[in-house]
Design an enzyme around this catalytic site. Structure first.
Site, PDB file in Angstrom:
ATOM      1  N   LYS A   1       0.829  -1.034   0.075  1.00  0.00           N
ATOM      2  CA  LYS A   1      -0.015   0.134   0.021  1.00  0.00           C
ATOM      3  C   LYS A   1       0.938   1.360   0.023  1.00  0.00           C
ATOM      4  CE  LYS A   1      -2.303   2.035   3.853  1.00  0.00           C
ATOM      5  NZ  LYS A   1      -1.104   2.981   4.355  1.00  0.00           N
TER       6      LYS A   1
ATOM      7  N   LYS B   1       7.719   0.747   0.536  1.00  0.00           N
ATOM      8  CA  LYS B   1       8.103   0.066  -0.625  1.00  0.00           C
ATOM      9  C   LYS B   1       9.402   0.775  -1.086  1.00  0.00           C
ATOM     10  CE  LYS B   1       4.555   0.734  -3.064  1.00  0.00           C
ATOM     11  NZ  LYS B   1       3.877   1.653  -2.077  1.00  0.00           N
TER      12      LYS B   1
ATOM     13  N   LYS C   1       3.873   8.352  -8.326  1.00  0.00           N
ATOM     14  CA  LYS C   1       4.607   9.192  -7.271  1.00  0.00           C
ATOM     15  C   LYS C   1       5.900   9.597  -7.853  1.00  0.00           C
ATOM     16  CE  LYS C   1       4.185   7.581  -3.066  1.00  0.00           C
ATOM     17  NZ  LYS C   1       5.053   7.480  -1.589  1.00  0.00           N
TER      18      LYS C   1
ATOM     19  N   ASP D   1      -1.986  -0.724  -3.770  1.00  0.00           N
ATOM     20  CA  ASP D   1      -3.562  -0.445  -3.303  1.00  0.00           C
ATOM     21  C   ASP D   1      -4.540  -1.072  -3.953  1.00  0.00           C
ATOM     22  OD1 ASP D   1      -1.897   1.802  -2.425  1.00  0.00           O
ATOM     23  OD2 ASP D   1      -3.376   1.788  -0.983  1.00  0.00           O
TER      24      ASP D   1
HETATM   25  P1  ADP Z   1       6.088   3.724  -0.412  1.00  0.00           P
HETATM   26  O1  ADP Z   1       6.981   3.524  -1.180  1.00  0.00           O
HETATM   27  O2  ADP Z   1       5.537   2.617  -0.041  1.00  0.00           O
HETATM   28  O3  ADP Z   1       4.801   4.658  -0.595  1.00  0.00           O
HETATM   29  P2  ADP Z   1       8.132   4.911   1.164  1.00  0.00           P
HETATM   30  O4  ADP Z   1       9.289   3.850   0.928  1.00  0.00           O
HETATM   31  O5  ADP Z   1       8.412   6.137   0.376  1.00  0.00           O
HETATM   32  O6  ADP Z   1       6.733   4.177   0.806  1.00  0.00           O
HETATM   33  O7  ADP Z   1       8.055   5.216   2.803  1.00  0.00           O
HETATM   34  C1  ADP Z   1       7.198   6.397   3.304  1.00  0.00           C
HETATM   35  C2  ADP Z   1       8.016   6.978   4.487  1.00  0.00           C
HETATM   36  O8  ADP Z   1       8.123   6.010   5.506  1.00  0.00           O
HETATM   37  C3  ADP Z   1       9.375   7.392   4.312  1.00  0.00           C
HETATM   38  O9  ADP Z   1       9.526   8.677   4.979  1.00  0.00           O
HETATM   39  C4  ADP Z   1      10.258   6.481   4.929  1.00  0.00           C
HETATM   40  O10 ADP Z   1      11.459   7.051   5.190  1.00  0.00           O
HETATM   41  C5  ADP Z   1       9.438   5.948   6.138  1.00  0.00           C
HETATM   42  N1  ADP Z   1       9.769   4.497   6.581  1.00  0.00           N
HETATM   43  C6  ADP Z   1       9.764   3.450   5.565  1.00  0.00           C
HETATM   44  N2  ADP Z   1      10.166   2.319   6.246  1.00  0.00           N
HETATM   45  C7  ADP Z   1      10.858   2.759   7.289  1.00  0.00           C
HETATM   46  C8  ADP Z   1      11.375   2.048   8.434  1.00  0.00           C
HETATM   47  N3  ADP Z   1      11.730   0.746   8.548  1.00  0.00           N
HETATM   48  N4  ADP Z   1      11.602   3.104   9.444  1.00  0.00           N
HETATM   49  C9  ADP Z   1      11.709   4.343   9.277  1.00  0.00           C
HETATM   50  N5  ADP Z   1      11.205   4.906   8.530  1.00  0.00           N
HETATM   51  C10 ADP Z   1      10.873   4.227   7.342  1.00  0.00           C
HETATM   52 MG    MG Z   2       7.319   4.449  -2.973  1.00  0.00          MG
END
Ligand code: ADP
Ligand code: MG
Length: 290
Positions: free
Chosen positions: A13, A18, A44, A130
């Site tokens: 999601k 991810k 994104k 999602d």
């Molecule tokens: P997605 O790609 O699923 O949309 P992101 O990888 O961009 O999500 O992560 C969303 C936010 O959560 C980012 O700011 C990232 O740094 C934070 N984040 C993700 N995993 C962790 C973790 N294990 N510890 C701390 N922050 C995390």
């Molecule tokens: Mg992402």
């Protein structure tokens, strides 16, 4: 004979981690000496940012819109440790199908045989999960990826998205679709969070590949525009990502998951709600938080 390129898709999601997880896996695999391409499939278009000092790259869709004769090489950018970075891109918000970028980008790369030409060991697709419809199902549906992993926390909406993905995988499993490697459990810091995810994978006949804690090291790395593997290679968190990457590298057998029905998933969630409430009562008597 050309070597087999391992193609992996990572779903989950929005906001679940991810891109953070995928970029750390790519970075870890590259430090192990593998040739890696990370293929962002989220409108994104920020999948590869932490591989390139926080910078965005032009997307395949935007570039093709400006020039229909674009070559795949025009939309590949080098990142940390020589990782090849690609962002499929998407339409402007609210216009057209959000998954179209994936279909278009994958077609362009396949037509021009880019994966083989670059002699890659791994192509990792970072896909918004999602909704597993249309374009978003392309990496699963058309035999592009071989193994699918999903990033999920113990939050219900994340589990719900994972369960939807399992439905998608199961649906295409008879027609050569990708199968499930397992769940990457993210932001697991409390024992109950681990228990929830463990129970979910048991119910759906899959497995947890790695438990990744929520860590300020990840935040610090992201603020520097880097993966944790690059920014803090000796940290505990980097070790977790390296372990995860090694497990993905040696992973062979993916399976068809057994998704829960909507009703079963709801019942499963209420059972956990009761359990957590009981735990909270117990902890408030003993004085420590859950
Ligand atoms: P997605 O790609 O699923 O949309 P992101 O990888 O961009 O999500 O992560 C969303 C936010 O959560 C980012 O700011 C990232 O740094 C934070 N984040 C993700 N995993 C962790 C973790 N294990 N510890 C701390 N922050 C995390
Ligand atoms: Mg992402």
């Amino acid at each position: 004979m050309s070597k087999k390129i391992k193609q992996i898709a990572i779903y989950g999601k929005g906001g679940i981690g991810k891109s953070t997880t995928t970029s750390n896996i790519s970075a870890a695999l590259s430090t192990l000496g593998y040739k890696v391409m990370q293929f962002g499939c989220d409108p994104k278009s920020d999948s590869t940012n932490t591989l390139r000092e926080g910078k965005y790259i032009p997307t395949v869709l935007d570039t093709l819109r400006d020039n229909p004769h674009t070559k795949a090489h025009d939309v590949i950018f080098k990142g940390f440790n020589g990782i090849f970075c690609v962002e499929a891109g998407g339409p402007a918000p609210g216009v057209g199908c959000a998954g179209r970028g994936i279909t278009t980008a994958v077609q362009l790369f396949k037509q021009q045989n880019v994966f083989e030409e670059l002699d890659l060991d791994y192509v990792i697709f970072d896909v918004l999960g999602d909704v597993v419809c249309g374009g978003f199902a392309v990496p699963i549906r058309e035999g592009i990826a071989e193994h699918v992993f999903t990033v999920s926390s113990s939050d219900f909406m994340a589990v719900y998205a994972a369960n939807n993905l399992f439905n998608g995988i199961k649906k295409y499993s008879n027609s050569g679709g990708a199968l499930l490697g397992g769940v990457i459990a993210n932001s697991i810091n409390k024992p109950y969070a681990k228990e929830i995810i463990d129970d979910f994978v048991k119910q759906t006949r899959t497995q947890v590949v790695e438990y990744v804690p929520r860590s300020v090291t990840v935040t610090q790395s992201e603020l520097q525009g880097k993966t944790t593997i690059e920014a803090f290679p000796n940290s505990e968190q980097a070790k977790v990502y390296l372990n995860l990457a090694k497990k993905i590298a040696s992973h062979q057998e993916s399976k068809v998951p057994e998704p829960l029905t909507v009703t079963a998933l709801r019942e499963w969630a209420s059972k956990w709600a009761d359990h957590l409430l009981a735990l909270e009562r117990m902890e408030s008597v003993s004085g420590s938080g859950i």
